[in-house]
Design a protein around this motif. Sequence first.
Motif, PDB file in Angstrom:
ATOM      1  N   HIS A  95      74.658  55.511   7.729  1.00 60.51           N
ATOM      2  CA  HIS A  95      74.224  56.173   8.961  1.00 60.51           C
ATOM      3  C   HIS A  95      73.031  55.423   9.536  1.00 60.51           C
ATOM      4  CE1 HIS A  95      76.799  59.550   8.037  1.00 60.51           C
ATOM      5  NE2 HIS A  95      76.265  59.604   6.834  1.00 60.51           N
TER       6      HIS A  95
ATOM      7  N   LYS B 270      70.677  55.154  12.889  1.00 60.40           N
ATOM      8  CA  LYS B 270      70.315  55.829  14.132  1.00 60.40           C
ATOM      9  C   LYS B 270      69.279  54.997  14.870  1.00 60.40           C
ATOM     10  CE  LYS B 270      70.953  60.449  12.235  1.00 60.40           C
ATOM     11  NZ  LYS B 270      70.292  61.703  11.885  1.00 60.40           N
TER      12      LYS B 270
ATOM     13  N   ASP C 111      66.079  55.302  17.492  1.00 57.89           N
ATOM     14  CA  ASP C 111      65.104  56.229  18.055  1.00 57.89           C
ATOM     15  C   ASP C 111      64.251  55.461  19.053  1.00 57.89           C
ATOM     16  OD1 ASP C 111      63.686  58.771  18.172  1.00 57.89           O
ATOM     17  OD2 ASP C 111      62.034  57.713  17.201  1.00 57.89           O
TER      18      ASP C 111
ATOM     19  N   PRO D 294      61.318  59.944  12.914  1.00 56.63           N
ATOM     20  CA  PRO D 294      62.261  61.015  12.574  1.00 56.63           C
ATOM     21  C   PRO D 294      62.095  61.471  11.123  1.00 56.63           C
ATOM     22  CG  PRO D 294      63.387  59.238  13.721  1.00 56.63           C
ATOM     23  CD  PRO D 294      62.001  58.758  13.436  1.00 56.63           C
ATOM     24  N   ALA D 295      62.196  62.766  10.892  1.00 58.41           N
ATOM     25  CA  ALA D 295      61.973  63.333   9.556  1.00 58.41           C
ATOM     26  C   ALA D 295      63.036  62.897   8.550  1.00 58.41           C
ATOM     27  CB  ALA D 295      61.928  64.856   9.640  1.00 58.41           C
ATOM     28  N   ASP D 296      64.251  62.613   9.016  1.00 57.08           N
ATOM     29  CA  ASP D 296      65.323  62.242   8.090  1.00 57.08           C
ATOM     30  C   ASP D 296      65.432  60.728   7.880  1.00 57.08           C
ATOM     31  OD1 ASP D 296      66.160  61.709  10.655  1.00 57.08           O
ATOM     32  OD2 ASP D 296      68.198  62.446  10.367  1.00 57.08           O
ATOM     33  N   MET D 297      64.437  59.985   8.327  1.00 59.94           N
ATOM     34  CA  MET D 297      64.464  58.536   8.185  1.00 59.94           C
ATOM     35  C   MET D 297      64.210  58.123   6.737  1.00 59.94           C
ATOM     36  SD  MET D 297      62.295  55.637  10.184  1.00 59.94           S
ATOM     37  CE  MET D 297      60.847  55.662   9.169  1.00 59.94           C
ATOM     38  N   ILE D 298      65.025  57.208   6.250  1.00 58.20           N
ATOM     39  CA  ILE D 298      64.859  56.700   4.890  1.00 58.20           C
ATOM     40  C   ILE D 298      64.210  55.326   4.913  1.00 58.20           C
ATOM     41  CG2 ILE D 298      66.085  55.951   2.818  1.00 58.20           C
ATOM     42  CD1 ILE D 298      68.127  58.149   3.424  1.00 58.20           C
TER      43      ILE D 298
END
Length: 92
Positions: free
Chosen positions: A36, A38, A40, A54-58
């Motif tokens: 995934h 994304k 931003d 983003p909070a879900d960024m790895i």
Amino acid sequence: MTLQEIMERTNLKQTGLAKAWVKDAVQLIRSQYPEHIKVDKQNIIDGEREYILPADMISLLSISIKDTIDKKYKKIRRISNDIIVKEDTDPE
């Protein structure tokens, strides 16, 4: 391609071993390619050094800035200043 076809092409008689090899191959492929990705976009604010990610960024793959003169995105090669790591002391 089915497991049976793989076994026939590789001249392998053991189904369990063929299954294990296929599972290992799938796991290797999944680990090498990000699933995934994304994008931003944020506006640059004069004088602002920190931006909310983003909070879900790895992981962060790259940062690009749009040049207003030639209307193209240009990658930032590296961070020019030392990274300051602050400990989160908020009790919540």
